[in-house]
Design a protein around this motif. Structure first.
Motif, PDB file in Angstrom:
ATOM      1  N   GLY A  69       2.024  15.335   6.008  1.00  0.00           N
ATOM      2  CA  GLY A  69       2.524  15.213   4.716  1.00  0.00           C
ATOM      3  C   GLY A  69       3.276  13.690   4.875  1.00  0.00           C
ATOM      4  O   GLY A  69       3.233  12.909   3.727  1.00  0.00           O
ATOM      5  N   ALA A  70       4.050  13.382   5.863  1.00  0.00           N
ATOM      6  CA  ALA A  70       5.075  12.320   5.804  1.00  0.00           C
ATOM      7  C   ALA A  70       4.065  11.082   5.844  1.00  0.00           C
ATOM      8  O   ALA A  70       4.315  10.057   5.400  1.00  0.00           O
ATOM      9  CB  ALA A  70       5.953  12.569   7.037  1.00  0.00           C
TER      10      ALA A  70
ATOM     11  N   PHE B  79       0.058   7.922  -0.699  1.00  0.00           N
ATOM     12  CA  PHE B  79      -0.289   9.024  -1.261  1.00  0.00           C
ATOM     13  C   PHE B  79       0.860   9.946  -1.865  1.00  0.00           C
ATOM     14  O   PHE B  79       1.823  10.106  -1.349  1.00  0.00           O
ATOM     15  CB  PHE B  79      -1.252  10.152  -0.473  1.00  0.00           C
ATOM     16  N   ARG B  80       0.571  10.688  -3.034  1.00  0.00           N
ATOM     17  CA  ARG B  80       1.839  11.319  -3.795  1.00  0.00           C
ATOM     18  C   ARG B  80       1.901  12.760  -3.138  1.00  0.00           C
ATOM     19  O   ARG B  80       2.924  13.263  -3.229  1.00  0.00           O
ATOM     20  CB  ARG B  80       1.294  11.622  -5.194  1.00  0.00           C
ATOM     21  N   SER B  81       0.926  13.193  -2.306  1.00  0.00           N
ATOM     22  CA  SER B  81       0.982  14.539  -2.080  1.00  0.00           C
ATOM     23  C   SER B  81       0.068  14.895  -0.626  1.00  0.00           C
ATOM     24  O   SER B  81      -0.956  13.934  -0.755  1.00  0.00           O
ATOM     25  CB  SER B  81       0.768  15.710  -3.230  1.00  0.00           C
ATOM     26  N   ALA B  82       0.445  15.679   0.027  1.00  0.00           N
ATOM     27  CA  ALA B  82      -0.479  15.931   1.240  1.00  0.00           C
ATOM     28  C   ALA B  82      -1.986  16.427   0.855  1.00  0.00           C
ATOM     29  O   ALA B  82      -3.035  16.371   1.382  1.00  0.00           O
ATOM     30  CB  ALA B  82       0.292  17.017   2.215  1.00  0.00           C
TER      31      ALA B  82
ATOM     32  N   ALA C 225      -3.465   5.939  12.271  1.00  0.00           N
ATOM     33  CA  ALA C 225      -2.254   6.696  12.771  1.00  0.00           C
ATOM     34  C   ALA C 225      -2.622   7.992  13.372  1.00  0.00           C
ATOM     35  O   ALA C 225      -1.833   8.539  14.242  1.00  0.00           O
ATOM     36  CB  ALA C 225      -1.262   7.003  11.609  1.00  0.00           C
ATOM     37  N   LEU C 226      -3.707   8.608  12.570  1.00  0.00           N
ATOM     38  CA  LEU C 226      -3.741  10.253  13.185  1.00  0.00           C
ATOM     39  C   LEU C 226      -4.541  10.196  14.439  1.00  0.00           C
ATOM     40  O   LEU C 226      -4.726  11.251  15.228  1.00  0.00           O
ATOM     41  CB  LEU C 226      -4.757  10.765  12.146  1.00  0.00           C
TER      42      LEU C 226
ATOM     43  N   LEU D 191       0.841  -1.194  -0.008  1.00  0.00           N
ATOM     44  CA  LEU D 191      -0.056   0.008  -0.041  1.00  0.00           C
ATOM     45  C   LEU D 191       0.857   1.402  -0.110  1.00  0.00           C
ATOM     46  O   LEU D 191       0.375   2.384  -0.451  1.00  0.00           O
ATOM     47  CB  LEU D 191      -0.852   0.215   1.377  1.00  0.00           C
ATOM     48  N   GLY D 192       2.125   1.283   0.589  1.00  0.00           N
ATOM     49  CA  GLY D 192       2.953   2.371   0.657  1.00  0.00           C
ATOM     50  C   GLY D 192       3.555   2.823  -0.659  1.00  0.00           C
ATOM     51  O   GLY D 192       4.294   3.691  -0.717  1.00  0.00           O
ATOM     52  N   ASP D 193       3.513   2.054  -1.569  1.00  0.00           N
ATOM     53  CA  ASP D 193       3.874   2.131  -2.908  1.00  0.00           C
ATOM     54  C   ASP D 193       2.900   2.908  -3.797  1.00  0.00           C
ATOM     55  O   ASP D 193       1.876   2.472  -4.145  1.00  0.00           O
ATOM     56  CB  ASP D 193       4.182   0.852  -3.802  1.00  0.00           C
TER      57      ASP D 193
END
Length: 314
Positions: free
Chosen positions: A279-280, A287-290, A269-270, A222-224
């Motif tokens: 963002g991290a 996700f490619r961007s925040a 996580a939040l 999923l992180g990719d």
């Protein structure tokens, strides 16, 4: 967060309504019937551990029913895994029914009518999990409800022992880091369902397990941000078209499933103390961007990631 339900401190005339309202507010709306000749008697603790809700009930309630009308509510779909503590009970959903004896595990799901019956009084630990957090095909979940899970298999004994001990410890929520018990418990419940599915199917083992192997592969990657249908299909030596057909048979759209799982991981996580910068965190889960993460998060949950984190910390 823990709610105590104890009818001893409630006037007899008000007990039935108070129990129904508490369960509706903390779990889902259901109808609850008690013996007509005796006052309602319930002692229970309802504990929230992130996406996992633990509900430990000892009562003289003889029937719990979620009617078809109640099942049409707008609450997110959930399952309710029950661990029988004493005596025996009957669970019915759809065209399936199962008798539970001490230590047995079975579940119902919230989107269709179900009934739980125990003439001696319902005594169970229930573990409620959103279907989205399980990350399993909804059709598979519906097919396994009202079934004793993994009878005779070591995993059932292991899971039953762990879940019973967890249900016996409502004070867990008062300990620092208690929320960390939620994710591994959900992982264990997911393993129960997938193991039972694999043991109970009459299809060839490779064909029966293909949807689950696909989802497990996707879950690990999923992180990719480059994860897509072509890569998943190639990893399983099938065509993209066959991949879509296999998942469609389980009621899954791959893109929607990937997005939902990424968002669920981020939301969890939040909710934990001291999460990474937003963002991290978004990049960690693909996700490619925040900004794109923020739009998807608001669309799914009706609030921004920052508002969600602040609310959880509040």
């Amino acid at each position: 967060m823990m709610h105590i339900l104890d009818t001893d401190g409630i006037p007899v005339a008000d007990r039935r309504d108070a129990v129904r309202q508490t369960i509706a507010d903390t779990v889902v709306p259901v109808n609850i019937d008690f013996p007509t000749a005796r006052p309602a008697s319930v002692r229970g603790e309802i504990t929230g551990l992130g996406d996992l809700t633990v509900c430990s009930i000892r009562s003289n309630a003889v029937t719990v029913e979620r009617t078809a009308a109640l099942a049409r509510d707008e609450l997110p779909p959930r399952i309710f895994l029950g661990v029988q503590l004493a005596g025996s009970s009957l669970i019915v959903q759809g065209d399936r029914e199962a008798v539970l004896r001490p230590g047995d595990l079975a579940f119902s799901e919230s989107t269709s009518a179900y009934t739980l019956v125990d003439g001696q009084g319902i005594q169970q630990h229930f573990f409620s999990v959103p279907v989205a957090a399980l990350g399993l095909p909804p059709d598979m979940i519906r097919r396994l409800s009202a079934t004793v899970l993994c009878p005779g298999l070591p995993l059932s004994d292991l899971a039953g022992t762990y879940l019973r001990r967890l249900g016996d410890r409502p004070e867990l929520t008062g300990h620092p880091g208690a929320y960390t018990a939620g994710p591994p418990t959900i992982d264990l419940i997911r393993s129960l369902l997938t193991t039972h599915r694999g043991a109970d199917t009459a299809r060839a083992p490779s064909q029966a397990s293909l949807p689950l192997r696909i989802l497990e592969y996707v879950r690990r990657h999923l992180g990719d941000p480059d994860l897509d249908a072509a890569r998943v299909a190639a990893a399983h030596h099938i065509s993209v078209r066959h991949l879509y057909n296999v998942l469609a048979g389980e009621g899954i759209l791959l893109g929607d499933w990937i997005r939902t799982q990424r968002l669920e991981h981020c939301r969890t996580a939040l909710s934990c103390p001291g999460p990474a910068p937003i963002g991290a965190l978004a990049r960690r889960w693909g996700f490619r961007s925040a900004s794109s993460f923020g739009r998807s998060f608001r669309s799914a949950y009706g609030t921004s990631p920052r508002e969600w984190r602040d609310r959880a910390a509040g």
